[in-house]
Write a protein that holds these residues in place. Structure first.
Motif, PDB file in Angstrom:
ATOM      1  N   GLU A   8       0.933  -1.264  -0.191  1.00 45.81           N
ATOM      2  CA  GLU A   8      -0.074   0.064  -0.076  1.00 45.81           C
ATOM      3  C   GLU A   8       0.795   1.178  -0.078  1.00 45.81           C
ATOM      4  OE1 GLU A   8      -2.778  -0.204   3.247  1.00 45.81           O
ATOM      5  OE2 GLU A   8      -3.436  -1.998   2.743  1.00 45.81           O
ATOM      6  N   LYS A   9       1.995   1.274   0.822  1.00 50.38           N
ATOM      7  CA  LYS A   9       2.686   2.597   0.958  1.00 50.38           C
ATOM      8  C   LYS A   9       3.549   2.488  -0.435  1.00 50.38           C
ATOM      9  CE  LYS A   9       5.018   5.420   3.172  1.00 50.38           C
ATOM     10  NZ  LYS A   9       4.473   6.720   3.473  1.00 50.38           N
ATOM     11  N   ILE A  10       3.801   1.430  -1.250  1.00 53.76           N
ATOM     12  CA  ILE A  10       4.627   1.440  -2.405  1.00 53.76           C
ATOM     13  C   ILE A  10       3.856   2.235  -3.247  1.00 53.76           C
ATOM     14  CG2 ILE A  10       5.391   0.150  -4.414  1.00 53.76           C
ATOM     15  CD1 ILE A  10       6.521  -1.933  -2.668  1.00 53.76           C
ATOM     16  N   GLU A  11       2.386   2.135  -3.372  1.00 56.31           N
ATOM     17  CA  GLU A  11       1.322   2.580  -4.553  1.00 56.31           C
ATOM     18  C   GLU A  11       1.261   4.056  -4.141  1.00 56.31           C
ATOM     19  OE1 GLU A  11      -0.409   2.851  -7.667  1.00 56.31           O
ATOM     20  OE2 GLU A  11       0.569   1.062  -7.108  1.00 56.31           O
ATOM     21  N   GLN A  12       1.175   4.283  -2.720  1.00 57.88           N
ATOM     22  CA  GLN A  12       1.395   5.825  -2.398  1.00 57.88           C
ATOM     23  C   GLN A  12       2.221   6.551  -2.765  1.00 57.88           C
ATOM     24  OE1 GLN A  12       0.482   5.589   1.691  1.00 57.88           O
ATOM     25  NE2 GLN A  12      -1.468   5.297   1.759  1.00 57.88           N
ATOM     26  N   GLU A  13       3.574   6.023  -2.531  1.00 58.93           N
ATOM     27  CA  GLU A  13       4.846   6.718  -2.992  1.00 58.93           C
ATOM     28  C   GLU A  13       4.844   6.777  -4.425  1.00 58.93           C
ATOM     29  OE1 GLU A  13       6.935   8.053  -1.017  1.00 58.93           O
ATOM     30  OE2 GLU A  13       6.153   7.623   0.729  1.00 58.93           O
ATOM     31  N   ARG A  14       4.394   5.911  -5.232  1.00 53.90           N
ATOM     32  CA  ARG A  14       4.373   5.935  -6.740  1.00 53.90           C
ATOM     33  C   ARG A  14       3.471   7.078  -7.159  1.00 53.90           C
ATOM     34  NH1 ARG A  14       3.277  -0.125  -7.750  1.00 53.90           N
ATOM     35  NH2 ARG A  14       5.401  -1.058  -7.926  1.00 53.90           N
ATOM     36  N   GLU A  15       2.395   7.073  -6.619  1.00 51.13           N
ATOM     37  CA  GLU A  15       1.443   8.019  -7.007  1.00 51.13           C
ATOM     38  C   GLU A  15       1.978   9.706  -6.578  1.00 51.13           C
ATOM     39  OE1 GLU A  15      -2.355   7.584  -5.090  1.00 51.13           O
ATOM     40  OE2 GLU A  15      -2.762   5.650  -6.096  1.00 51.13           O
ATOM     41  N   GLU A  16       2.711   9.620  -5.596  1.00 50.54           N
ATOM     42  CA  GLU A  16       3.246  10.969  -5.175  1.00 50.54           C
ATOM     43  C   GLU A  16       4.444  11.368  -5.965  1.00 50.54           C
ATOM     44  OE1 GLU A  16       5.846  12.442  -1.118  1.00 50.54           O
ATOM     45  OE2 GLU A  16       3.967  11.207  -0.852  1.00 50.54           O
ATOM     46  N   ALA A  17       5.168  10.390  -6.232  1.00 50.83           N
ATOM     47  CA  ALA A  17       6.263  10.431  -7.088  1.00 50.83           C
ATOM     48  C   ALA A  17       5.911  10.914  -8.663  1.00 50.83           C
ATOM     49  CB  ALA A  17       7.203   9.205  -7.535  1.00 50.83           C
ATOM     50  N   ALA A  26      10.597  15.673 -14.939  1.00 47.69           N
ATOM     51  CA  ALA A  26      11.158  14.432 -14.913  1.00 47.69           C
ATOM     52  C   ALA A  26      12.629  14.277 -14.554  1.00 47.69           C
ATOM     53  CB  ALA A  26      10.782  13.726 -16.239  1.00 47.69           C
ATOM     54  N   ASN A  27      13.274  15.229 -14.984  1.00 44.72           N
ATOM     55  CA  ASN A  27      14.824  15.467 -14.585  1.00 44.72           C
ATOM     56  C   ASN A  27      15.288  16.136 -13.464  1.00 44.72           C
ATOM     57  OD1 ASN A  27      15.355  14.162 -16.915  1.00 44.72           O
ATOM     58  ND2 ASN A  27      15.326  15.933 -18.278  1.00 44.72           N
ATOM     59  N   SER A  28      14.334  16.835 -12.569  1.00 48.83           N
ATOM     60  CA  SER A  28      14.535  17.323 -11.417  1.00 48.83           C
ATOM     61  C   SER A  28      15.090  16.611 -10.426  1.00 48.83           C
ATOM     62  CB  SER A  28      13.517  18.011 -10.933  1.00 48.83           C
ATOM     63  OG  SER A  28      12.404  16.924 -10.350  1.00 48.83           O
ATOM     64  N   LYS A  29      15.760  17.186  -9.224  1.00 52.59           N
ATOM     65  CA  LYS A  29      16.257  16.385  -8.169  1.00 52.59           C
ATOM     66  C   LYS A  29      14.979  15.791  -7.287  1.00 52.59           C
ATOM     67  CE  LYS A  29      19.290  16.973  -4.285  1.00 52.59           C
ATOM     68  NZ  LYS A  29      20.574  17.928  -3.744  1.00 52.59           N
ATOM     69  N   GLU A  30      14.096  16.708  -7.111  1.00 53.28           N
ATOM     70  CA  GLU A  30      13.093  16.148  -6.338  1.00 53.28           C
ATOM     71  C   GLU A  30      12.290  15.114  -6.973  1.00 53.28           C
ATOM     72  OE1 GLU A  30      13.226  19.514  -7.756  1.00 53.28           O
ATOM     73  OE2 GLU A  30      13.637  20.482  -5.931  1.00 53.28           O
ATOM     74  N   CYS A  31      12.240  14.698  -8.205  1.00 56.19           N
ATOM     75  CA  CYS A  31      11.467  13.680  -8.933  1.00 56.19           C
ATOM     76  C   CYS A  31      12.388  12.416  -8.565  1.00 56.19           C
ATOM     77  CB  CYS A  31      11.518  13.942 -10.228  1.00 56.19           C
ATOM     78  SG  CYS A  31      10.656  12.654 -11.452  1.00 56.19           S
ATOM     79  N   ALA A  32      13.845  12.517  -8.788  1.00 52.89           N
ATOM     80  CA  ALA A  32      14.649  11.648  -8.358  1.00 52.89           C
ATOM     81  C   ALA A  32      14.708  11.105  -6.877  1.00 52.89           C
ATOM     82  CB  ALA A  32      16.233  11.983  -8.731  1.00 52.89           C
TER      83      ALA A  32
END
Length: 75
Positions: A8-17, A26-32
């Protein structure tokens, strides 16, 4: 943390990412950094799946190391 909670946490983190990458590029530090968090959770999930509970024989041998079935011979 159980494996279901991690999934569940992985899915939440994916959506947030995805949201972070859409907002900052897509090339920003925050995205990475956001995708690094997803990868860390995926690695933890994989480690938990590798861990297996001991068999009934292993449990028996832990309780009865002197039993014939539990003897280990060095060759």
């Amino acid at each position: 943390m159980t494996n279901n909670n991690i999934e569940e946490k992985i899915e939440q983190e994916r959506e947030e990412a995805r949201a972070i990458c859409d907002a900052s590029g897509a090339n920003s530090k925050e995205c990475a950094v956001a995708w690094d968090s997803v990868e860390e959770l995926q690695a933890e999930s994989a480690h938990q799946k590798e861990k297996k509970s001991p068999s009934s024989l292993e449990n028996y041998c832990d309780d009865n190391p002197e039993a014939v079935e539990c003897r280990v011979y060095d060759n």
